[in-house]
Design an enzyme around this catalytic site. Structure first.
Site, PDB file in Angstrom:
ATOM      1  CG  HIS A  23      24.661  60.145  37.807  1.00  0.00           C
ATOM      2  ND1 HIS A  23      25.529  59.565  38.677  1.00  0.00           N
ATOM      3  CD2 HIS A  23      23.715  60.709  38.593  1.00  0.00           C
ATOM      4  CE1 HIS A  23      25.142  59.749  39.925  1.00  0.00           C
ATOM      5  NE2 HIS A  23      24.030  60.449  39.902  1.00  0.00           N
ATOM      6  CG  HIS A  79      20.613  62.321  48.001  1.00  0.00           C
ATOM      7  ND1 HIS A  79      21.484  63.343  47.763  1.00  0.00           N
ATOM      8  CD2 HIS A  79      20.810  61.425  46.981  1.00  0.00           C
ATOM      9  CE1 HIS A  79      22.163  63.093  46.659  1.00  0.00           C
ATOM     10  NE2 HIS A  79      21.761  61.935  46.164  1.00  0.00           N
ATOM     11  CD  GLU A  81      21.924  62.483  42.143  1.00  0.00           C
ATOM     12  OE1 GLU A  81      22.370  61.895  43.138  1.00  0.00           O
ATOM     13  OE2 GLU A  81      22.399  62.350  40.998  1.00  0.00           O
ATOM     14  CG  ASP A  83      18.047  59.973  41.796  1.00  0.00           C
ATOM     15  OD1 ASP A  83      18.464  61.049  42.239  1.00  0.00           O
ATOM     16  OD2 ASP A  83      18.612  58.887  42.033  1.00  0.00           O
ATOM     17  CG  HIS A 145      26.356  60.083  45.853  1.00  0.00           C
ATOM     18  ND1 HIS A 145      26.521  60.601  44.599  1.00  0.00           N
ATOM     19  CD2 HIS A 145      25.047  59.956  46.035  1.00  0.00           C
ATOM     20  CE1 HIS A 145      25.334  60.755  44.023  1.00  0.00           C
ATOM     21  NE2 HIS A 145      24.429  60.373  44.878  1.00  0.00           N
ATOM     22  CG  ASP A 164      21.868  57.726  46.264  1.00  0.00           C
ATOM     23  OD1 ASP A 164      20.912  57.113  45.768  1.00  0.00           O
ATOM     24  OD2 ASP A 164      22.135  58.899  45.984  1.00  0.00           O
ATOM     25  CE1 TYR A 192      23.216  53.727  42.969  1.00  0.00           C
ATOM     26  CE2 TYR A 192      24.663  54.113  44.828  1.00  0.00           C
ATOM     27  CZ  TYR A 192      23.573  54.470  44.075  1.00  0.00           C
ATOM     28  OH  TYR A 192      22.845  55.583  44.406  1.00  0.00           O
ATOM     29  CG  HIS A 225      18.854  54.047  43.402  1.00  0.00           C
ATOM     30  ND1 HIS A 225      17.972  54.570  42.493  1.00  0.00           N
ATOM     31  CD2 HIS A 225      19.667  55.061  43.762  1.00  0.00           C
ATOM     32  CE1 HIS A 225      18.244  55.856  42.308  1.00  0.00           C
ATOM     33  NE2 HIS A 225      19.260  56.181  43.060  1.00  0.00           N
TER      34      HIS A 225
END
Ligand code: FEO
Length: 395
Positions: A23, A79, A81, A83, A145, A164, A192, A225
């Site tokens: 981030h 998700h 995002e 990554d 999230h 996540d 995390y 992750h």
């Protein structure tokens, strides 16, 4: 190399040993991270999530060890995002009509990031995708999230692909929780949670309750992750429930910045006062300009109380304290006590500013703040010890 987790379910993601921040610079990753993607080979073979764009080439090679891209049936984007979606463009360039299963908000985030008219298939909680010998069930987990987040459960093999949730920024050649240091793993898991999930505790509680109510026979949790949970499956779910519920331990954290050591001396004296009063409480001290903010956030998450100290600087705060308070404001901690302290020369502004910011951020403020003019004398240090003792006695 890809790795078969179970019955034609392969890990094809990227272990990233070199990444030190996430981030932007917001989160320090001393143990690196991994971007997990999974290939389920069946009558209809699907890919779950992808990896950051810069790792596309390795990623595609791993997939091709198992299956040709043209033989894929769909992509599941849990998700949006980057990554986890960065390599989708390459997969979809190879097969443009490949369906992309995602939530309504997932389509929005993926369109927003990539500006492509992909073949989106919107799913909701309870929707299923039959792959042949088994099926995927989708469960929306909004704000866990991101608004677009969902998880998926694979029947027969009983694998929960949790996006996540339950993740850790933890690179390891050993893919499973029981093969790595439990200390390191749980530190990265709580870090995390503290930094990524805390603002959405209420949503987390609901999603965890929804997940438990389904009574899924989860045998493996594959997060987006870090390592796969295979030994501590129920433990990490139960731990998440605790973390989502105004979590704290018997810890008080003192976080300060200092220009000429006055506020640092105050911090040490306050810590002595706490220890003199409560021999069992864990007291930790951090300099906010030297420790990474994400580590301090984790310590705050674990604390029942915090004291933040800063000298008055330009009628305000030093930059590291201002940044800390900004971060705390966004994280919306609850059920914690706080107090302010600091030295000053001609304007005792800092303690008032810190107290007001902490109160607005949801902390219960103890006392009126401890101020010291210029350099603390022995008498002033005794007052700081009393201040620490009163804080410790407030629990
Ligand atoms: Fe790991 Fe929310 O992306």
């Amino acid at each position: 190399m890809s790795f078969e987790i179970k019955n034609n379910v392969f890990s094809v993601g990227k272990t990233d040993w070199q990444e030190q921040h996430f981030h932007g610079q917001a989160m320090a990753l001393p143990h690196g991270t991994s971007y997990n993607s999974f290939l389920i080979r069946d009558e209809k073979s699907v890919i779950i999530d992808s990896v950051p764009k810069q790792y596309t080439s390795d990623y595609i090679s791993k997939i091709k060890e198992i299956i040709e891209l043209s033989d894929l049936y769909a992509v599941i984007a849990l998700h949006g995002e980057p990554d986890h979606s960065g390599s989708l463009g390459h997969l979809l360039a190879a097969k443009p009509d490949l369906p992309v299963y995602c939530t309504t908000m997932g389509e929005k985030s993926l369109r927003g990031y990539y500006h492509k008219n992909w073949n989106f298939k919107i799913v909701k909680t309870g929707d299923k995708l039959n792959l042949g010998s088994r099926e995927l069930t989708f469960i929306e987990t909004p704000m866990l999230h991101w608004p677009d987040s969902m998880i998926a459960f694979l029947t027969n093999d009983n694998i929960l692909f949790s996006s996540d949730i339950f993740g850790q920024h933890y690179a390891s050649e050993f893919l499973y929780d029981d093969l790595v240091s439990n200390c390191e793993l749980m530190w990265e898991a709580v870090k995390y949670y503290a930094n990524v999930v805390t603002p959405y505790n209420t949503k987390a509680k609901k999603s965890l309750a929804d997940l438990k109510s389904l009574n899924l026979p989860v045998e493996l949790i594959c997060p987006a992750h870090g390592v796969i949970w295979r030994k501590a499956v129920s433990e990490i779910i139960n731990t998440y429930e605790k973390w989502a519920d105004s979590y704290s331990e018997n810890q008080i954290s003192i976080i300060y910045d200092t220009m000429y050591e006055s506020t640092r001396k105050m911090a040490d004296a306050i810590a002595q006062g706490i220890r003199n009063t409560d021999k069992n409480v864990k007291v930790k001290i951090f300099n906010s300009s030297k420790h990474h903010l994400s580590d301090i956030v984790t310590e705050i998450f674990c604390s029942k109380g915090i004291l933040i100290g800063c000298p008055t600087y330009n009628y305000g705060l030093l930059p590291s304290t201002a940044a800390l308070l900004d971060e705390i404001t966004g994280l919306k901690f609850s059920g914690k006590k706080a107090a302010a302290f600091g030295s000053y020369g001609w304007s005792p502004a800092s303690t008032k500013i810190i107290s007001e910011r902490l109160e607005k951020s949801g902390f219960e403020i103890v006392g009126n703040g401890m101020k010291v003019n210029w350099v603390p004398s022995e008498d002033m240090l005794a007052q700081c010890r009393n201040f620490g003792a009163e804080f410790a006695s407030s629990f």
